[in-house]
Design a protein around this motif. Structure first.
Motif, PDB file in Angstrom:
ATOM      1  N   LEU A 216       0.799  -1.186   0.031  1.00  0.00           N
ATOM      2  CA  LEU A 216      -0.219  -0.041  -0.100  1.00  0.00           C
ATOM      3  C   LEU A 216       0.837   1.363  -0.128  1.00  0.00           C
ATOM      4  O   LEU A 216       0.821   2.034  -0.829  1.00  0.00           O
TER       5      LEU A 216
ATOM      6  N   LYS B 111       4.990   2.785  -3.501  1.00  0.00           N
ATOM      7  CA  LYS B 111       4.068   2.968  -4.387  1.00  0.00           C
ATOM      8  C   LYS B 111       3.731   4.141  -4.913  1.00  0.00           C
ATOM      9  O   LYS B 111       3.808   5.256  -4.074  1.00  0.00           O
TER      10      LYS B 111
ATOM     11  N   GLU C 101      -6.019   0.189   2.582  1.00  0.00           N
ATOM     12  CA  GLU C 101      -5.588  -1.300   2.097  1.00  0.00           C
ATOM     13  C   GLU C 101      -5.201  -1.563   0.914  1.00  0.00           C
ATOM     14  O   GLU C 101      -6.201  -1.307   0.142  1.00  0.00           O
ATOM     15  N   ASP C 102      -4.535  -2.647   0.635  1.00  0.00           N
ATOM     16  CA  ASP C 102      -4.263  -3.314  -0.649  1.00  0.00           C
ATOM     17  C   ASP C 102      -4.998  -4.689  -0.702  1.00  0.00           C
ATOM     18  O   ASP C 102      -4.937  -5.036  -1.737  1.00  0.00           O
ATOM     19  N   SER C 103      -5.087  -5.524   0.256  1.00  0.00           N
ATOM     20  CA  SER C 103      -5.218  -6.809   0.298  1.00  0.00           C
ATOM     21  C   SER C 103      -6.879  -7.135   0.917  1.00  0.00           C
ATOM     22  O   SER C 103      -7.418  -6.380   1.681  1.00  0.00           O
TER      23      SER C 103
ATOM     24  N   VAL D 261      -6.904  -0.295  -2.470  1.00  0.00           N
ATOM     25  CA  VAL D 261      -5.967   0.049  -3.400  1.00  0.00           C
ATOM     26  C   VAL D 261      -5.379  -1.206  -3.901  1.00  0.00           C
ATOM     27  O   VAL D 261      -4.373  -1.566  -3.193  1.00  0.00           O
ATOM     28  N   PRO D 262      -5.731  -1.947  -4.564  1.00  0.00           N
ATOM     29  CA  PRO D 262      -5.313  -3.378  -4.719  1.00  0.00           C
ATOM     30  C   PRO D 262      -4.021  -3.304  -5.185  1.00  0.00           C
ATOM     31  O   PRO D 262      -3.619  -2.579  -6.332  1.00  0.00           O
ATOM     32  N   ASP D 263      -3.174  -4.202  -4.926  1.00  0.00           N
ATOM     33  CA  ASP D 263      -1.586  -4.570  -5.207  1.00  0.00           C
ATOM     34  C   ASP D 263      -1.604  -5.787  -6.270  1.00  0.00           C
ATOM     35  O   ASP D 263      -1.828  -5.719  -7.191  1.00  0.00           O
TER      36      ASP D 263
ATOM     37  N   ASP E 239      -5.194   3.381  -7.853  1.00  0.00           N
ATOM     38  CA  ASP E 239      -3.901   3.697  -7.346  1.00  0.00           C
ATOM     39  C   ASP E 239      -4.172   4.797  -6.350  1.00  0.00           C
ATOM     40  O   ASP E 239      -5.271   5.114  -6.084  1.00  0.00           O
TER      41      ASP E 239
END
Length: 221
Positions: free
Chosen positions: A16, A92, A170-172, A189-191, A209
């Motif tokens: 993130l 990021k 969060e990304d997950s 905000v997916p990774d 993003d």
């Protein structure tokens, strides 16, 4: 969009703020090869995003089965991560701009991570971000890790702000579940991994993003 007045912002770390999840996936594969094992399926690698080191190790140990030495794997893994991050930790896209904006609005900022405290402080320091945060809550500070809400509750407590008046990033899917369970106004905000349907339902919005997050917050803060 924002259900209550925003008094603070909470951030996950790996994937993130810091572009480290891809490094961890790479380290998993390098460590497996170093022990003479085939690469892990990429889907399984990606499923380790957002989980703690011990949980990741158990997943890997289960995958490779009897005779697999998790201690030897961890050593190979750690050596590769140290080598890849020695010169600095990549950020990021959009991190600096978003933190500048939130700091300019006078909002206190905190990190809520599943990493150990030494790792979190080391990586945030190498990335030049540590001083931007009023508080850093890690898995060393709580009894239960993500997807439980404890680390987000602790981060909010250290800022002196009610969780429901915090925005969280969060990304997950694992992390989003934790942020939602804590009662924050959560964004995803997916990774490496795309949001599950339940994550989409739990968060205020999924964004490509942090630049998009900044544009949205400029409209609503």
């Amino acid at each position: 969009m924002l259900k209550k007045p925003v008094e603070a912002a909470l951030f996950d770390m790996d994937g993130l703020l810091l572009d480290t999840e891809a490094i961890y996936v790479e380290a998993i594969q390098v460590a497996a090869r170093g022990l003479g094992y085939p690469d892990m399926p990429i889907e399984l690698c990606h499923s380790t995003a957002g989980v703690t080191g011990p949980v990741r190790n158990r997943m890997i140990e289960t995958h490779y089965g009897e005779g697999f030495s998790i201690d030897a794997f961890r050593e190979h893994f750690s050596v590769h991560v140290r080598r890849r991050t020695e010169a600095g930790i990549p950020l990021k896209p959009g991190v600096v701009e978003l933190l500048d904006f939130l700091g300019g609005r006078g909002l206190p900022l905190a990190v809520a991570t599943s990493a150990r405290r030494p790792t979190a402080e080391n990586h945030l320091g190498k990335a030049g971000l540590l001083d931007r945060f009023k508080a850093v809550a890690t898995r060393d500070d709580v009894e239960r890790t993500k997807p439980h809400p404890d680390v987000y509750l602790e981060a909010a407590r250290r800022l002196g702000v009610a969780p429901e008046r915090c925005i969280a990033f969060e990304d997950s899917n694992v992390g989003l579940e934790a942020a939602h369970a804590a009662g924050t106004m959560a964004f995803m905000v997916p990774d490496l991994v795309q949001p599950l349907p339940e994550s989409r339902a739990r968060c205020l919005q999924v964004m490509p993003d942090l630049h998009a997050a900044l544009r949205l917050l400029r409209e609503h803060l």
